[in-house]
Design a protein around this motif. Structure first.
Motif, PDB file in Angstrom:
ATOM      1  N   GLY A   4       1.753   2.990 -29.635  1.00 39.87           N
ATOM      2  CA  GLY A   4       0.836   2.363 -28.690  1.00 39.87           C
ATOM      3  C   GLY A   4       0.877   2.984 -27.312  1.00 39.87           C
ATOM      4  N   ASP A   5       0.055   2.435 -26.414  1.00 41.82           N
ATOM      5  CA  ASP A   5      -0.111   3.028 -25.079  1.00 41.82           C
ATOM      6  C   ASP A   5       0.399   2.137 -23.957  1.00 41.82           C
ATOM      7  OD1 ASP A   5      -1.983   1.006 -25.139  1.00 41.82           O
ATOM      8  OD2 ASP A   5      -3.649   2.233 -24.406  1.00 41.82           O
ATOM      9  N   SER A   6       1.223   1.137 -24.280  1.00 43.05           N
ATOM     10  CA  SER A   6       1.647   0.190 -23.242  1.00 43.05           C
ATOM     11  C   SER A   6       2.581   0.836 -22.214  1.00 43.05           C
ATOM     12  CB  SER A   6       2.336  -1.024 -23.871  1.00 43.05           C
ATOM     13  OG  SER A   6       3.557  -0.656 -24.480  1.00 43.05           O
ATOM     14  N   MET A   7       3.214   1.966 -22.577  1.00 42.64           N
ATOM     15  CA  MET A   7       4.095   2.658 -21.642  1.00 42.64           C
ATOM     16  C   MET A   7       3.478   3.965 -21.157  1.00 42.64           C
ATOM     17  SD  MET A   7       6.676   0.705 -21.094  1.00 42.64           S
ATOM     18  CE  MET A   7       7.971   1.740 -20.421  1.00 42.64           C
ATOM     19  N   GLU A   8       2.155   4.095 -21.322  1.00 46.28           N
ATOM     20  CA  GLU A   8       1.461   5.313 -20.904  1.00 46.28           C
ATOM     21  C   GLU A   8       1.724   5.589 -19.429  1.00 46.28           C
ATOM     22  OE1 GLU A   8      -0.183   8.639 -21.742  1.00 46.28           O
ATOM     23  OE2 GLU A   8      -0.401   7.089 -23.294  1.00 46.28           O
ATOM     24  N   GLY A   9       1.988   6.861 -19.142  1.00 54.04           N
ATOM     25  CA  GLY A   9       2.400   7.243 -17.804  1.00 54.04           C
ATOM     26  C   GLY A   9       3.868   7.610 -17.782  1.00 54.04           C
ATOM     27  N   LEU A  10       4.598   7.019 -18.715  1.00 51.26           N
ATOM     28  CA  LEU A  10       6.004   7.350 -18.909  1.00 51.26           C
ATOM     29  C   LEU A  10       6.238   7.834 -20.330  1.00 51.26           C
ATOM     30  CD1 LEU A  10       8.916   7.390 -17.802  1.00 51.26           C
ATOM     31  CD2 LEU A  10       9.146   5.033 -18.631  1.00 51.26           C
ATOM     32  N   LEU A  11       5.724   7.054 -21.290  1.00 47.53           N
ATOM     33  CA  LEU A  11       5.827   7.392 -22.703  1.00 47.53           C
ATOM     34  C   LEU A  11       4.459   7.262 -23.341  1.00 47.53           C
ATOM     35  CD1 LEU A  11       9.020   5.291 -23.561  1.00 47.53           C
ATOM     36  CD2 LEU A  11       8.942   7.763 -23.158  1.00 47.53           C
ATOM     37  N   LYS A  46      10.442  -0.725 -23.692  1.00 51.70           N
ATOM     38  CA  LYS A  46       9.958  -1.394 -22.485  1.00 51.70           C
ATOM     39  C   LYS A  46      10.994  -1.279 -21.361  1.00 51.70           C
ATOM     40  CE  LYS A  46       6.185  -3.413 -24.226  1.00 51.70           C
ATOM     41  NZ  LYS A  46       4.809  -3.153 -23.726  1.00 51.70           N
ATOM     42  N   ARG A  47      10.495  -1.388 -20.152  1.00 51.17           N
ATOM     43  CA  ARG A  47      11.396  -1.474 -19.006  1.00 51.17           C
ATOM     44  C   ARG A  47      11.835  -2.923 -18.847  1.00 51.17           C
ATOM     45  NH1 ARG A  47      12.794   1.796 -15.102  1.00 51.17           N
ATOM     46  NH2 ARG A  47      11.194   3.306 -15.683  1.00 51.17           N
ATOM     47  N   LEU A  48      13.130  -3.129 -18.737  1.00 53.22           N
ATOM     48  CA  LEU A  48      13.671  -4.483 -18.580  1.00 53.22           C
ATOM     49  C   LEU A  48      14.189  -4.660 -17.159  1.00 53.22           C
ATOM     50  CD1 LEU A  48      15.685  -5.073 -21.892  1.00 53.22           C
ATOM     51  CD2 LEU A  48      13.259  -5.511 -21.423  1.00 53.22           C
ATOM     52  N   GLN A  49      13.964  -5.847 -16.641  1.00 56.48           N
ATOM     53  CA  GLN A  49      14.396  -6.166 -15.277  1.00 56.48           C
ATOM     54  C   GLN A  49      14.926  -7.589 -15.260  1.00 56.48           C
ATOM     55  OE1 GLN A  49      11.510  -7.114 -11.945  1.00 56.48           O
ATOM     56  NE2 GLN A  49      12.101  -5.023 -11.358  1.00 56.48           N
ATOM     57  N   ARG A  50      16.133  -7.750 -14.763  1.00 56.12           N
ATOM     58  CA  ARG A  50      16.727  -9.082 -14.690  1.00 56.12           C
ATOM     59  C   ARG A  50      16.021  -9.906 -13.611  1.00 56.12           C
ATOM     60  NH1 ARG A  50      21.409 -10.225 -16.940  1.00 56.12           N
ATOM     61  NH2 ARG A  50      22.107  -8.034 -16.860  1.00 56.12           N
ATOM     62  N   GLN A  51      15.772 -11.170 -13.903  1.00 54.70           N
ATOM     63  CA  GLN A  51      15.060 -12.047 -12.984  1.00 54.70           C
ATOM     64  C   GLN A  51      15.994 -13.101 -12.379  1.00 54.70           C
ATOM     65  OE1 GLN A  51      11.185 -11.793 -12.680  1.00 54.70           O
ATOM     66  NE2 GLN A  51      12.281  -9.866 -13.094  1.00 54.70           N
ATOM     67  N   ILE A  52      15.644 -13.561 -11.215  1.00 55.72           N
ATOM     68  CA  ILE A  52      16.379 -14.661 -10.609  1.00 55.72           C
ATOM     69  C   ILE A  52      16.244 -15.883 -11.520  1.00 55.72           C
ATOM     70  CG2 ILE A  52      16.499 -16.241  -8.630  1.00 55.72           C
ATOM     71  CD1 ILE A  52      15.385 -13.980  -6.909  1.00 55.72           C
ATOM     72  N   THR A  66       4.546   0.081 -18.467  1.00 53.96           N
ATOM     73  CA  THR A  66       4.118   1.012 -17.428  1.00 53.96           C
ATOM     74  C   THR A  66       2.607   0.972 -17.251  1.00 53.96           C
ATOM     75  OG1 THR A  66       5.977   2.455 -17.978  1.00 53.96           O
ATOM     76  CG2 THR A  66       4.222   3.421 -16.659  1.00 53.96           C
ATOM     77  N   ASN A  67       1.884   0.819 -18.331  1.00 48.02           N
ATOM     78  CA  ASN A  67       0.429   0.718 -18.300  1.00 48.02           C
ATOM     79  C   ASN A  67       0.039  -0.639 -17.711  1.00 48.02           C
ATOM     80  OD1 ASN A  67      -2.321   0.558 -18.832  1.00 48.02           O
ATOM     81  ND2 ASN A  67      -2.169   1.531 -20.845  1.00 48.02           N
ATOM     82  N   THR A  68      -0.635  -0.611 -16.581  1.00 46.04           N
ATOM     83  CA  THR A  68      -0.966  -1.858 -15.882  1.00 46.04           C
ATOM     84  C   THR A  68      -1.990  -2.708 -16.622  1.00 46.04           C
ATOM     85  OG1 THR A  68      -2.614  -0.661 -14.557  1.00 46.04           O
ATOM     86  CG2 THR A  68      -0.393  -0.896 -13.628  1.00 46.04           C
ATOM     87  N   ALA A  69      -2.576  -2.174 -17.680  1.00 46.19           N
ATOM     88  CA  ALA A  69      -3.500  -2.967 -18.490  1.00 46.19           C
ATOM     89  C   ALA A  69      -2.758  -4.042 -19.284  1.00 46.19           C
ATOM     90  CB  ALA A  69      -4.292  -2.062 -19.434  1.00 46.19           C
ATOM     91  N   TYR A  70      -1.445  -3.899 -19.352  1.00 39.99           N
ATOM     92  CA  TYR A  70      -0.629  -4.859 -20.090  1.00 39.99           C
ATOM     93  C   TYR A  70       0.159  -5.722 -19.111  1.00 39.99           C
ATOM     94  CZ  TYR A  70      -1.573  -2.066 -24.251  1.00 39.99           C
ATOM     95  OH  TYR A  70      -2.202  -1.396 -25.277  1.00 39.99           O
TER      96      TYR A  70
END
Length: 234
Positions: free
Chosen positions: A150-157, A189-195, A204-208
């Motif tokens: 898929g293209d959800s990480m397009e721009g990076l992968l 996917k890029r993972l980020q810990r949240q408060i 990465t693809n802002t459409a997602y």
């Protein structure tokens, strides 16, 4: 891919990669992989001599690691299957003095609750110099590879890119790209810990849209490993 034909003598039994328990079945798997192709024809396809192929078929000798990979690529099967058999076609890196051969899995998605690679077959092995992996702090036996879907990480992968996974890093260390299983599917996917203890799953693809796994639902998120390398066609 082409190979230079070689008639060099194969290594002794202690040096070839086929374990003692699987040696007796190797020639049968080789025959199955060759199908109806004659030794003369298959020797041309694999880049090995006809004498070497006949010797493997008779059980007189066994291939070294580089030859095993040549045979597997020519036959369109996994080198791991040739060496170990279907029942042992699991995540395993083959190593020689210079290279580590990392399994590339056909594992774009994974249903059920077993191993992330359960039911996935090994398409081939990717060769990395063992030195380069260890220089990056990577243990070859802890690595595997899959293709991005898929293209959800397009721009990076991009769709079809290959990513190398370090399975020893299967907890969230900090913001980075991981291969995860969520809702019985595999994603890079890029993972980020949240408060508050949740985890943001970022494309990465802002459409997602970014997905958030709340602290209460973290058991639904399985981190398979951290992506440490990516490659694909330009």
């Amino acid at each position: 891919m082409t190979y230079k034909e070689s008639d060099k003598t194969d290594a002794s039994d202690t040096q070839h990669p086929i374990p003692v328990g699987a040696i007796g079945c190797f020639r049968d798997r080789l025959k199955d992989a060759m199908g109806t192709r004659a030794a003369r024809v298959f020797s041309r396809e694999s880049g090995l001599s006809e004498g070497a192929i006949r010797s493997y078929l008779s059980g007189e000798t066994y291939p070294t690691l580089d030859r095993l990979e040549q045979i597997a690529q020519a036959a369109g099967v996994s080198a791991m299957w040739l060496a170990f058999g279907e029942e042992q076609q699991v995540q395993r890196v083959i190593e020689d003095d210079k290279y580590s051969y990392v399994p590339l899995y056909d594992a774009r998605c994974s249903a059920g609750h077993g191993s992330w690679s359960e039911g996935a077959r090994i398409l081939t092995h990717l060769a990395f110099t063992t030195y380069s992996l260890r220089k990056q702090g990577l243990e070859p036996s802890k690595l595997s590879a899959i293709r991005v879907d898929g293209d959800s990480m397009e721009g990076l992968l991009s769709d079809g890119d290959t990513v190398l996974i370090d399975h020893s890093r299967n907890t969230l260390e900090g913001e980075a790209v991981y291969v995860i299983r969520l809702d019985d599917h595999l994603y890079a996917k890029r993972l980020q810990r949240q408060i508050g203890g949740g985890v943001a799953v970022i494309s990465t693809n802002t459409a997602y849209q970014t997905m958030t796994v709340t602290r209460e639902n973290l058991n639904d998120l399985e981190i398979v490993g951290r992506v440490v390398w990516a490659g694909g066609w330009m």
